[in-house]
Design an enzyme around this catalytic site. Structure first.
Site, PDB file in Angstrom:
ATOM      1  N   HIS A 349      -4.589  86.259  63.981  1.00 47.95           N
ATOM      2  CA  HIS A 349      -4.828  84.989  62.944  1.00 47.95           C
ATOM      3  C   HIS A 349      -5.824  84.052  63.565  1.00 47.95           C
ATOM      4  O   HIS A 349      -5.972  83.885  64.583  1.00 47.95           O
ATOM      5  CB  HIS A 349      -3.517  84.608  62.365  1.00 47.95           C
ATOM      6  CG  HIS A 349      -2.700  83.885  63.301  1.00 47.95           C
ATOM      7  ND1 HIS A 349      -2.200  84.307  64.542  1.00 47.95           N
ATOM      8  CD2 HIS A 349      -2.358  82.637  63.314  1.00 47.95           C
ATOM      9  CE1 HIS A 349      -1.566  83.459  65.267  1.00 47.95           C
ATOM     10  NE2 HIS A 349      -1.682  82.358  64.616  1.00 47.95           N
ATOM     11  N   TYR A 364       6.011  87.549  77.458  1.00 50.18           N
ATOM     12  CA  TYR A 364       5.615  87.265  75.617  1.00 50.18           C
ATOM     13  C   TYR A 364       5.224  88.409  75.224  1.00 50.18           C
ATOM     14  O   TYR A 364       4.349  89.292  75.666  1.00 50.18           O
ATOM     15  CB  TYR A 364       4.613  86.096  75.767  1.00 50.18           C
ATOM     16  CG  TYR A 364       4.266  85.568  74.185  1.00 50.18           C
ATOM     17  CD1 TYR A 364       5.310  85.496  73.307  1.00 50.18           C
ATOM     18  CD2 TYR A 364       3.035  85.978  73.638  1.00 50.18           C
ATOM     19  CE1 TYR A 364       4.809  85.163  71.680  1.00 50.18           C
ATOM     20  CE2 TYR A 364       2.660  85.544  72.486  1.00 50.18           C
ATOM     21  CZ  TYR A 364       3.551  85.501  71.514  1.00 50.18           C
ATOM     22  OH  TYR A 364       3.190  84.811  70.296  1.00 50.18           O
ATOM     23  N   HIS A 379      -5.235  77.761  72.091  1.00 50.66           N
ATOM     24  CA  HIS A 379      -5.908  78.446  70.963  1.00 50.66           C
ATOM     25  C   HIS A 379      -6.129  77.385  69.965  1.00 50.66           C
ATOM     26  O   HIS A 379      -5.235  76.852  68.958  1.00 50.66           O
ATOM     27  CB  HIS A 379      -5.315  79.667  70.319  1.00 50.66           C
ATOM     28  CG  HIS A 379      -5.009  80.815  71.378  1.00 50.66           C
ATOM     29  ND1 HIS A 379      -3.716  81.145  71.491  1.00 50.66           N
ATOM     30  CD2 HIS A 379      -5.753  81.156  72.134  1.00 50.66           C
ATOM     31  CE1 HIS A 379      -3.764  82.153  72.587  1.00 50.66           C
ATOM     32  NE2 HIS A 379      -5.025  82.174  72.892  1.00 50.66           N
TER      33      HIS A 379
END
Length: 453
Positions: A349, A364, A379
């Protein structure tokens, strides 16, 4: 009313005492460490018991609506006007404040770091703060800063308060003892604590390791609160009862001490002859708290598709634009993955929000390699991100049976404002030059053949 006698001397925060806490988020508490120290029926009697001074600490304007009005009454050995003297300038060159622009020449991009190096000299918590990003403008009380901290020395006779914003502290390596004006909190990795704007405190080490490390979100804007649950209803996510506020505790110490202040991005220090942590009793709703991330009750898809990561919000600092946060504190805790015919990791995304991420423990799920405990990633808004090539292949081809995602805890400081990189972060030796390579294996798979008829 809680009555717990906790005192400390010579800078040691009652280490032999089992600490007590009061449960609830945003409650109106009352607590005293000496019986009868807290006035009843009024806030400011002509004379307070024990020769104490009454003082109000306001976390909101006097006329704020009842639901957002925050203040506490403190009953202390000396009033706060005696806890500062003539200020001198002092510098903490690695602690930066927004706006902090054009400090470096590193181009825009998705970024990731390994943990910051252990110090080679003695550093207290205050000296060990390293700013990674800033966003917004502290003078207009909007935005935030994302910091890492690393230290190996107690703040014995040094104290600090931050007039610029509240501090959300996220330990990653080593438990800490946070001694505030209003009580003491023991905070270990997988727990967090929040220190309100303007509240005096010091940080001490707990444990035997050689270095203590973690993360801080400095929130300049509206204070953190619990997000609305909407259709989720009255339960799950971060439940109010799991937030713990410390009982009253005070440090009766008569010796030279130093009080450090952060105000509009500048630092000042003043010398006094006693400890400023002298609140014997207090009542109100402007108070520090801690929270165990392991008590977060996650919700998610039980049929198909991966829901938005907002379902993992622990705390939010709102803006006047409904649903758009000054800062969100989001975690990715252990949970079951059960979605059918679904790509289960977070999808690829681009986002209007800017995301600073850290890993407290484990792995993660969207990054199979390279994102390590104590590490960080950034990000910024509208920069694409998502699972690395290994995570994509694994998730695309795994058997879709229920899987427990365990032994993990990542978090995100997410803000509506672009996060500006500091010179320290841009030149940090642990910056991963090869981070972008994690997506290189995402090759073209399109062959023109319909997958579904």
């Amino acid at each position: 009313m809680d009555q717990t006698s906790i005192q400390a001397s010579e800078g040691e925060a009652a280490t032999a005492t089992k600490l007590k806490y009061m449960p609830g988020f945003g409650n109106d508490f009352e607590t005293e460490s000496l019986l009868g120290a807290l006035p009843q029926g009024q806030n400011s009697p002509q004379k307070c018991n024990y020769g104490l001074y009454a003082e109000q600490l306001s976390g909101s304007p006097f006329t704020a609506p009842r639901g957002t009005n925050e203040r506490s009454w403190l009953y202390r050995i000396r009033p706060s006007v005696r806890h500062t003297g003539r200020f001198s300038n002092v510098t903490y060159p690695l602690w930066k404040t927004a706006p902090c622009l054009d400090e470096h020449s590193l181009p825009l991009g998705q970024l990731r770091w390994n943990p910051i190096p252990a110090p080679t000299e003695k550093l207290t918590f205050l000296q060990g703060v390293r700013t990674m990003t800033t966003a917004g403008d502290v003078t207009t009380q909007v935005g935030m800063s994302a910091h890492a901290y690393v230290f190996n020395e107690d703040m014995v006779d040094d104290y600090f308060f931050n007039a610029d914003g509240e501090l959300l502290i996220v330990p990653q390596l080593g438990a800490i003892r946070v001694f505030t004006e209003m009580g003491i909190m023991d905070v270990e990795p997988l727990e967090i604590c929040l220190i309100p704007r303007g509240m005096m405190f010091k940080v001490l080490r707990s444990g035997e390791q050689t270095v203590w490390r973690g993360y801080i979100c400095e929130n300049y804007g509206a204070k953190f609160t619990l997000p609305d649950r909407g259709p989720i209803g009255a339960n799950c996510l971060a439940n109010p009862r799991d937030f713990k506020t410390p009982v009253a505790a005070f440090e009766d110490k008569e010796k030279p001490c130093r009080v450090h202040v952060k105000w509009c991005g500048k630092f000042y220090v003043t010398d006094i002859g006693h400890s400023p942590l002298d609140v014997v009793a207090w009542h109100g709703n402007y108070a520090p708290f801690k929270y165990d991330l392991r008590t977060f009750s996650p919700v998610g898809a039980i049929s198909f598709d991966h829901p938005d990561p907002s379902i993992f919000s622990v705390l939010t600092a709102p803006t006047e634009d409904a649903g758009t946060a000054n800062v969100d504190f989001v975690i990715f805790p252990p949970r079951w993955l059960v979605a059918e015919h679904t790509f289960r990791p977070p999808w690829y995304h681009r986002n209007i929000m800017s995301e600073f991420m850290g890993l407290i423990h484990g792995q993660y799920d969207a990054k199979e390699e390279g994102f390590v405990p104590g590490g960080m990633s950034l990000h910024n808004m509208m920069l694409a991100h998502g699972p690395d090539a290994l995570a994509f292949e694994k998730a695309s081809n795994s058997e879709l049976k229920p899987v427990k995602l365990d032994h993990t805890m990542a978090f995100m400081f997410e803000t509506r404002y672009p996060q500006q990189l500091t010179k320290y972060a841009a030149e940090l030796e642990t910056l991963q030059d090869n981070y972008l390579e994690c997506w290189e294996g995402l090759e073209r798979k399109f062959d023109g053949t319909p997958g579904i008829k």
